[in-house]
Motif scaffolding. Sequence first.
Motif, short mmCIF file in Angstrom:
data_model
loop_
_atom_site.label_atom_id
_atom_site.label_comp_id
_atom_site.label_asym_id
_atom_site.label_seq_id
_atom_site.Cartn_x
_atom_site.Cartn_y
_atom_site.Cartn_z
N ASN A 182 27.42 13.53 -30.48
CA ASN A 182 28.50 12.48 -30.98
C ASN A 182 28.12 11.44 -31.82
OD1 ASN A 182 31.10 13.00 -28.93
ND2 ASN A 182 29.45 12.73 -27.64
N ALA A 183 29.41 11.18 -32.47
CA ALA A 183 29.27 9.88 -33.34
C ALA A 183 30.27 9.16 -33.42
CB ALA A 183 28.82 10.26 -34.93
N SER A 184 30.15 7.97 -33.71
CA SER A 184 31.73 7.21 -33.60
C SER A 184 32.26 7.46 -34.70
CB SER A 184 31.59 5.68 -33.26
OG SER A 184 30.80 5.49 -34.54
N SER A 203 19.78 7.29 -18.47
CA SER A 203 20.66 7.53 -17.36
C SER A 203 21.15 6.19 -16.79
CB SER A 203 20.07 8.44 -16.16
OG SER A 203 19.98 9.74 -16.85
N VAL A 247 23.74 4.37 -18.75
CA VAL A 247 25.11 5.19 -18.62
C VAL A 247 25.85 4.84 -17.32
CG1 VAL A 247 25.85 7.69 -18.94
CG2 VAL A 247 23.92 6.97 -20.22
N GLU A 248 25.08 4.82 -16.44
CA GLU A 248 25.65 4.44 -15.18
C GLU A 248 26.39 3.06 -15.22
OE1 GLU A 248 26.12 5.75 -12.09
OE2 GLU A 248 25.22 7.68 -12.39
N LEU A 282 27.41 1.58 -17.96
CA LEU A 282 28.50 1.76 -19.37
C LEU A 282 29.59 2.31 -18.39
CD1 LEU A 282 29.57 1.39 -22.23
CD2 LEU A 282 28.30 3.91 -22.66
N TYR A 283 29.42 3.45 -18.02
CA TYR A 283 30.66 4.13 -17.39
C TYR A 283 30.91 3.82 -15.81
CZ TYR A 283 30.80 6.88 -21.57
OH TYR A 283 30.68 7.39 -22.85
N LEU A 330 24.72 4.62 -28.02
CA LEU A 330 25.78 4.58 -27.14
C LEU A 330 26.73 5.92 -27.35
CD1 LEU A 330 26.99 0.87 -27.12
CD2 LEU A 330 25.65 2.25 -25.65
N ASN A 331 26.27 6.58 -28.08
CA ASN A 331 26.86 7.96 -28.24
C ASN A 331 26.27 9.18 -27.62
OD1 ASN A 331 29.70 7.52 -29.66
ND2 ASN A 331 28.42 6.80 -31.18
N MET A 332 25.18 9.45 -27.66
CA MET A 332 24.37 10.39 -27.12
C MET A 332 23.27 10.05 -26.17
SD MET A 332 24.07 12.94 -30.42
CE MET A 332 23.76 11.81 -32.02
N PHE A 333 23.12 8.61 -26.19
CA PHE A 333 22.10 8.01 -25.25
C PHE A 333 20.56 8.40 -25.36
CE2 PHE A 333 26.52 8.14 -23.33
CZ PHE A 333 26.43 6.62 -23.21
N ARG A 384 27.49 14.22 -18.13
CA ARG A 384 27.07 12.93 -18.45
C ARG A 384 26.91 12.05 -16.99
NH1 ARG A 384 28.59 11.04 -23.69
NH2 ARG A 384 26.94 12.14 -24.97
N LEU A 407 32.53 6.90 -14.35
CA LEU A 407 33.81 7.16 -15.13
C LEU A 407 33.83 8.56 -15.48
CD1 LEU A 407 35.92 5.05 -15.07
CD2 LEU A 407 35.29 4.50 -17.63
#
Lengths: 364, 539
Positions: free
Chosen positions: A51-53, A251, A254-255, A257-258, A312-315, B499, B503
């Motif tokens: 992933n890339a922005s 991880s 990520v928890e 962020l999402y 932030l795209n591929m962690f 992931r 969310l």
Amino acid sequence: MSTTKKFAATALAAALGVSTLAACGGDKGDSGSGDGKKSKTVTLVSHDSFNASEAVLKAFTKETGYTVKVLKSGDAGAALNQEILTKGSPRGDVFFGVDNTLLSRALDNGIFTPYEAEGLGAIPEGVRLDGDKHRVTPVDTGDICVNYDKKYFADKKLAPPKSFDDLIKPAYKNLLVTENAGTSSPGLGFLLGTVGQYGDDGWESYWKKLRANGVKVVDGWEQAYNEEFSGSAGGKKAKADRPLVVSYASSPPVEVLYAEPQPKEAPTGVATGTCFRQTEFAGLLTGAKNEEGGKALIDFLIGKKFQEDMPLNMFVNPVIKDAKLPELFTKHGVVVDKPQTVAPEKIADQREQWVKSWSSLVLK
Amino acid sequence: MAVPVAFFAVFFAYPVAAITGRGLTVDGVWQFGRIGEVLGDPDIRGVLWFTTWQALASTGLTLLIALPAAYVFARLDFPGKQLLRAVVTVPFVLPTVVVGTAFLALLGRGGLLDELWGVRLDTSVWAILLAHVFFNYAVVVRTVGGLWSQLDPRQEEAARVLGAGRFAAWRRVTLPALVPAVAAAALMVFLFTFTSFGVVQILGGPAYSTLEVEIYRQTAQFLDLPTAAVLTLVQFAAVGAILAVHAWTVRRRESALKLVDPSRTARKPRGVGQWALLGGVLATVAALILVPLGVLVERSLDGPDGYGLGYYRALQSAGASGGTFLVPPLEAVWNSLEYALAATAIALVVGGLAAAALTRRAGRLVRGFDALLMLPLGVSAVTVGFGFLITLDEPPLDLRTSWILVPLAQALVGVPFVVRTMLPVLRAVDERLREAAAVLGASPLRVWREVDLPMVRRALLVAAGFAFAVSLGEFGATVFIARPDNPTLPVAVARLLGRAGDLNYGQAMALSTILMVVCAVALLVLERMRPDRSGSGEF
């Protein structure tokens, strides 16, 4: 008979319609790819996690004039194997996503053309696993580590484990879930971590103890993390009962962020003494139609813009020394000081044997 | 005939043969010794044994649970029957990534069974068997029920008038007529469970492995093409045998049975027995099919602040923060629909032509081709996907990076459904009608338009619906085909599940629910278009 023919003719017309449609559709996606030297498109082949922005990809086009087309196909292992099968007639110009556990397979099969990337000096020697041959360029690093459910350990007033040795202590009996080392890359990473820690002679007896201590093995990360691990969102819904899971050092961020709203503190933590370091590489594919564009793309991948966009795209962590980490990582992530590593050649030689012995030790 | 043969040769036979051949040759010399070596491996033999017995057990269990439902759907009339028939078919076209998650919720720790009786079935063979019943329930209900509803009940009544007992009448009259359909359904279920991949991987845990899982492992993970090639050949032989028997039973089934309009055979349930049966079937459907599907819906709505549509709203933005996707995940819905439309068009053309050709010519060769068209259902997706890679690599057929490859791969799975739906209908068109029209001076085109088309149109729509739904849910082949970044629904779901984060998980559940609804709507539309007569509604 003639009615059949008529039917055939009608159907054939419809088929032609479909293929015309297909041709039109194809054009809008990859204008001019495969037209030889003048091509303004550079194709990056990768695994599904790439992933890339959009802004960063646009910046590349602005700098170099090349448009990036990304092709994703399966997980890291499957994507690499497809490159090996298409050796000499690759689908793209650059392949990104071969890691140190698979590096030797890629190099032995000779799918890459050496290219010394501009800006290589900013990358520490330690991760440049192909030395001076420059067939591949390191792009990012990530750590596979045991994660823990903070709430569980706080409720039980038990200190979370820190090291491989802790995991075989009675206090942590029946708490850990990990992935099948034969089919899952975090599963394999964790196995390699124990090989790194205990060596060729010691890892098997460690796993015997781990098994006696009630480690659970499931097939993939998704099940382990989303269904078995009590610290994840999915795990909470599934009323999971394993507060320890093999996942990534990234991880916990990520928890955060999402989640909506984002919590002040990550619900999960990392046992920093249980980590295996993965490094991902990119390489110029032999037989690439757009070699110049491919070289420019590799330079860009280790450039500051892409490196700082990546976390932030591929962690994963940037590989160049002066890239700044996003706040999310500095705040909720951990620094892994002494991750385990195993030389790619050794992994290539022994992986199959290790996985086999591991399977009969743990699964049977 | 030429179009389907060419399609099949270029997009199936050649790629699969090439990848298998690559595995079995070293510097151009065939290595048949490998076959013995691989088959001699006790691990591989264990896989073969497990593959076979779990498929047998799954088939038996599916028949046991679904046959009463076939009767209920065929003979009883009750409100909501059409809707229910569409609903039980939904699992059949759902990708296993989605279903595995739902099933774990039901059978795993803290699942319904666990809470009620403290029973946990995850990573046991029971979870695999039940999930197989879940997936294949509709195959039995549709194939057997479809025929059952067209058997004239008066034949049985006649036997009873002549003095036969209720059971004896059923055994002598109805059962023999049903046997071929039951056999055909059983063989299809056996085929699907024999080649089971996702269910075994997710629910079985690492201790269980089928041939299909092993082929995936050897190809995609280890790049051990020789072993994969041998396993592919073994699976080929097994699937070939299953299909040969299937083709034979299908032919027997198409032999003269006096069929009637199904709407005349079903009536309101009467008596305690029928009501109990209906209740039992409805309860089974609720427990086995509605509950797992319901779990997905429930989880998609269960946000951090209680129930709501938060996850669905999140699907509309390009990764609320950061980016799992460059575009909003909701776009995957449109991608999927586009791919599925293209796949349906291809499948209709190829399958329609094949069915037309098969109707007119009944030589042994042609019948062989009929069975051959079913092969893609039993060949592993990774073999096809990797085969594409090494065969379609030269202009004008360098399609490896073209988006058309995705619908092409999906159409391979759709074609058998089109053929199987169209064939009985086309065969039922009386040749004398066409001859009569021709004698009366109609041009061939007019004959086709006035005679064939009206009869075939509905079957064509049904076939289209099935091909469409199957393409929507196809995951295996799609995931191995390099895509410019526009994932299909199942791929997007898998990516979200891959992931961490609340969310992502919630969005995966929401997307799964959307996929489910889209499939259900497609199937419901299809239900409305069921041809009045003919043995369609198979699978």
